[in-house]
Write a protein that holds these residues in place. Sequence first.
Motif, PDB file in Angstrom:
ATOM      1  N   ASP A   1      18.931  -4.088   0.544  1.00  0.00           N
ATOM      2  CA  ASP A   1      17.919  -4.772   1.680  1.00  0.00           C
ATOM      3  C   ASP A   1      17.378  -3.501   2.439  1.00  0.00           C
ATOM      4  O   ASP A   1      18.305  -4.207   4.159  1.00  0.00           O
ATOM      5  CB  ASP A   1      17.531  -6.476   1.675  1.00  0.00           C
ATOM      6  CG  ASP A   1      16.143  -6.984   2.392  1.00  0.00           C
ATOM      7  OD1 ASP A   1      15.709  -6.066   2.475  1.00  0.00           O
ATOM      8  OD2 ASP A   1      17.141  -7.997   2.585  1.00  0.00           O
ATOM      9  N   ILE A   2      16.741  -2.911   2.738  1.00  0.00           N
ATOM     10  CA  ILE A   2      16.013  -2.550   3.843  1.00  0.00           C
ATOM     11  C   ILE A   2      15.165  -2.732   4.984  1.00  0.00           C
ATOM     12  O   ILE A   2      14.621  -2.340   6.066  1.00  0.00           O
ATOM     13  CB  ILE A   2      15.646  -1.555   3.811  1.00  0.00           C
ATOM     14  CG1 ILE A   2      13.839  -1.193   2.707  1.00  0.00           C
ATOM     15  CG2 ILE A   2      15.956   0.083   2.713  1.00  0.00           C
ATOM     16  CD1 ILE A   2      12.875  -0.592   2.300  1.00  0.00           C
ATOM     17  N   SER A   3      15.147  -4.243   4.590  1.00  0.00           N
ATOM     18  CA  SER A   3      13.947  -5.461   6.082  1.00  0.00           C
ATOM     19  C   SER A   3      13.250  -4.238   6.609  1.00  0.00           C
ATOM     20  O   SER A   3      13.256  -4.073   7.365  1.00  0.00           O
ATOM     21  CB  SER A   3      15.021  -5.719   6.478  1.00  0.00           C
ATOM     22  OG  SER A   3      15.828  -7.107   5.662  1.00  0.00           O
ATOM     23  N   ASN A   4      11.953  -5.501   6.418  1.00  0.00           N
ATOM     24  CA  ASN A   4      10.492  -4.633   7.421  1.00  0.00           C
ATOM     25  C   ASN A   4      10.440  -3.322   7.658  1.00  0.00           C
ATOM     26  O   ASN A   4      10.090  -2.709   8.289  1.00  0.00           O
ATOM     27  CB  ASN A   4      11.366  -5.378   9.003  1.00  0.00           C
ATOM     28  CG  ASN A   4      11.202  -7.316   9.004  1.00  0.00           C
ATOM     29  OD1 ASN A   4      10.480  -7.185   7.913  1.00  0.00           O
ATOM     30  ND2 ASN A   4      11.871  -7.506   9.560  1.00  0.00           N
TER      31      ASN A   4
ATOM     32  N   VAL B   1       0.503   1.571   4.226  1.00  0.00           N
ATOM     33  CA  VAL B   1      -0.225   0.914   3.526  1.00  0.00           C
ATOM     34  C   VAL B   1       1.100   0.202   2.440  1.00  0.00           C
ATOM     35  O   VAL B   1       2.055  -0.449   1.801  1.00  0.00           O
ATOM     36  CB  VAL B   1      -1.272   1.149   2.426  1.00  0.00           C
ATOM     37  CG1 VAL B   1      -1.480  -0.134   1.692  1.00  0.00           C
ATOM     38  CG2 VAL B   1      -2.388   0.697   3.691  1.00  0.00           C
ATOM     39  N   LEU B   2       1.638   1.747   1.457  1.00  0.00           N
ATOM     40  CA  LEU B   2       2.369   1.645   0.901  1.00  0.00           C
ATOM     41  C   LEU B   2       3.818   0.583   0.928  1.00  0.00           C
ATOM     42  O   LEU B   2       4.360   0.780   0.230  1.00  0.00           O
ATOM     43  CB  LEU B   2       2.604   3.492   0.329  1.00  0.00           C
ATOM     44  CG  LEU B   2       3.798   3.420  -1.377  1.00  0.00           C
ATOM     45  CD1 LEU B   2       3.701   2.460  -2.478  1.00  0.00           C
ATOM     46  CD2 LEU B   2       3.985   4.854  -1.308  1.00  0.00           C
ATOM     47  N   ALA B   3       4.645   1.814   2.580  1.00  0.00           N
ATOM     48  CA  ALA B   3       6.009   1.811   3.048  1.00  0.00           C
ATOM     49  C   ALA B   3       5.956  -0.465   2.749  1.00  0.00           C
ATOM     50  O   ALA B   3       6.759  -0.654   2.731  1.00  0.00           O
ATOM     51  CB  ALA B   3       5.932   1.467   4.491  1.00  0.00           C
ATOM     52  N   GLN B   4       4.892  -1.170   3.565  1.00  0.00           N
ATOM     53  CA  GLN B   4       4.784  -2.158   2.615  1.00  0.00           C
ATOM     54  C   GLN B   4       5.222  -3.130   1.810  1.00  0.00           C
ATOM     55  O   GLN B   4       5.571  -4.109   1.439  1.00  0.00           O
ATOM     56  CB  GLN B   4       3.919  -2.885   3.860  1.00  0.00           C
ATOM     57  CG  GLN B   4       2.769  -3.032   4.883  1.00  0.00           C
ATOM     58  CD  GLN B   4       3.774  -3.611   5.869  1.00  0.00           C
ATOM     59  OE1 GLN B   4       4.384  -4.611   5.343  1.00  0.00           O
ATOM     60  NE2 GLN B   4       4.598  -3.166   6.560  1.00  0.00           N
ATOM     61  N   LYS B   5       5.085  -2.503   0.791  1.00  0.00           N
ATOM     62  CA  LYS B   5       4.974  -3.206  -0.368  1.00  0.00           C
ATOM     63  C   LYS B   5       6.793  -3.034  -0.789  1.00  0.00           C
ATOM     64  O   LYS B   5       7.320  -3.231  -1.522  1.00  0.00           O
ATOM     65  CB  LYS B   5       4.597  -2.040  -2.189  1.00  0.00           C
ATOM     66  CG  LYS B   5       4.901  -2.715  -3.136  1.00  0.00           C
ATOM     67  CD  LYS B   5       3.929  -1.623  -3.948  1.00  0.00           C
ATOM     68  CE  LYS B   5       3.966  -1.849  -5.654  1.00  0.00           C
ATOM     69  NZ  LYS B   5       3.339  -1.042  -6.981  1.00  0.00           N
ATOM     70  N   TYR B   6       7.528  -2.338   0.373  1.00  0.00           N
ATOM     71  CA  TYR B   6       8.766  -1.797  -0.779  1.00  0.00           C
ATOM     72  C   TYR B   6       9.774  -2.763   1.475  1.00  0.00           C
ATOM     73  O   TYR B   6      11.146  -2.022   1.223  1.00  0.00           O
ATOM     74  CB  TYR B   6       9.469  -0.219  -0.731  1.00  0.00           C
ATOM     75  CG  TYR B   6       8.926   0.438  -1.578  1.00  0.00           C
ATOM     76  CD1 TYR B   6       9.441   0.513  -2.427  1.00  0.00           C
ATOM     77  CD2 TYR B   6       7.458   0.863  -1.397  1.00  0.00           C
ATOM     78  CE1 TYR B   6       8.886   0.702  -3.978  1.00  0.00           C
ATOM     79  CE2 TYR B   6       7.005   1.317  -2.244  1.00  0.00           C
ATOM     80  CZ  TYR B   6       7.812   1.097  -3.775  1.00  0.00           C
ATOM     81  OH  TYR B   6       6.842   1.999  -5.131  1.00  0.00           O
ATOM     82  N   ARG B   7       9.486  -3.765   1.293  1.00  0.00           N
ATOM     83  CA  ARG B   7       9.636  -4.225   3.093  1.00  0.00           C
ATOM     84  C   ARG B   7      10.928  -4.320   2.719  1.00  0.00           C
ATOM     85  O   ARG B   7      11.808  -5.342   3.809  1.00  0.00           O
ATOM     86  CB  ARG B   7       8.723  -5.052   4.021  1.00  0.00           C
ATOM     87  CG  ARG B   7       8.542  -6.681   3.357  1.00  0.00           C
ATOM     88  CD  ARG B   7       6.881  -6.725   4.039  1.00  0.00           C
ATOM     89  NE  ARG B   7       6.710  -8.139   3.263  1.00  0.00           N
ATOM     90  CZ  ARG B   7       5.860  -7.720   2.334  1.00  0.00           C
ATOM     91  NH1 ARG B   7       4.952  -7.020   2.068  1.00  0.00           N
ATOM     92  NH2 ARG B   7       5.896  -9.553   1.785  1.00  0.00           N
TER      93      ARG B   7
END
Length: 297
Positions: free
Chosen positions: A171-174, A194-200
């Motif tokens: 889990d890379i969290s946030n 924006v894309l990074a938020q999808k993988y938070r």
Amino acid sequence: MWVKIEEFDLILLLKAIKPKMKITKTRKRWSIILLLLAIIIIIGCFPSTPQNPIQYYERESGQLKTEKVAGEKWLVWLYNNPIGEATLWALVKRKLVSSIYGKMMDRTSSAKRIHHFIEDFDIDMSGVQEREFNNFNDFFTRKLKDNVRPVDTSFNTVVSPADGKILAYADISNSDFVIKGFRFDVSSFLDNPVLAQKYRNGALFIIRLAPVDYHRFHFPVSGNLTPDKKVEGYYYSVNPFALRKKAEIFCLNKREYTILSNPLFGDVIMAEVGATMVGSIVQTHEGSSAKKGEEKG
């Protein structure tokens, strides 16, 4: 007349002294330059800070092993010596150096290095398709026989996309996580907040390919593909010796990524990161979809 003679003599005297003054100043300049060069050479030759060996667990045997690193002394010097770091900043991290090295490895004369390289690093060549190579780059991008890496075709499994050392995060969290004490920002890596938020809250696998490894990479899951996104950057080494000093290398180096849409795993990002002396990332797959295990590049 006396005054004129004295003035004339004085002028002659000054003209005679001036060249000597120039010679003296020139000697001083060269002395300073040589002194600076001597200091640079001494610092450059000064032993770098000793580094802990790179260790990893071999899954097959369950043993802790020490990695033999190609160009270890060179890497340690570049990232742990003041002159080495200056050389890294001025030259080594830039595309030109990697491009020149790549052209050298395209020459037929570079094939002479292959045999010694295989012996030095005990590379298993039994699964390689071709045993004769035109140059070192042919060897570097060697293909494996079809049955050497069996692919688990189960719909609920993910296969390793490459041979290499694995670092995994559940889990890379946030959208950021820690590598060797440094914060790594997924937004910067993807160059897309924006894309990074999808993988938070996503999981992450980093597979590091050493120079001795098979260098082709394959799709970890099946799915539909987006076009490759290219992010320009430098060519730092991704070896742990470098990452210990500069963990943000992943966000600084040239990289490419694509998104695989899979019914079970969702949107999976597969990214390739360039490195020192690896001047190009070649995508060999064509089409808008891929099967698990197929070659990507």
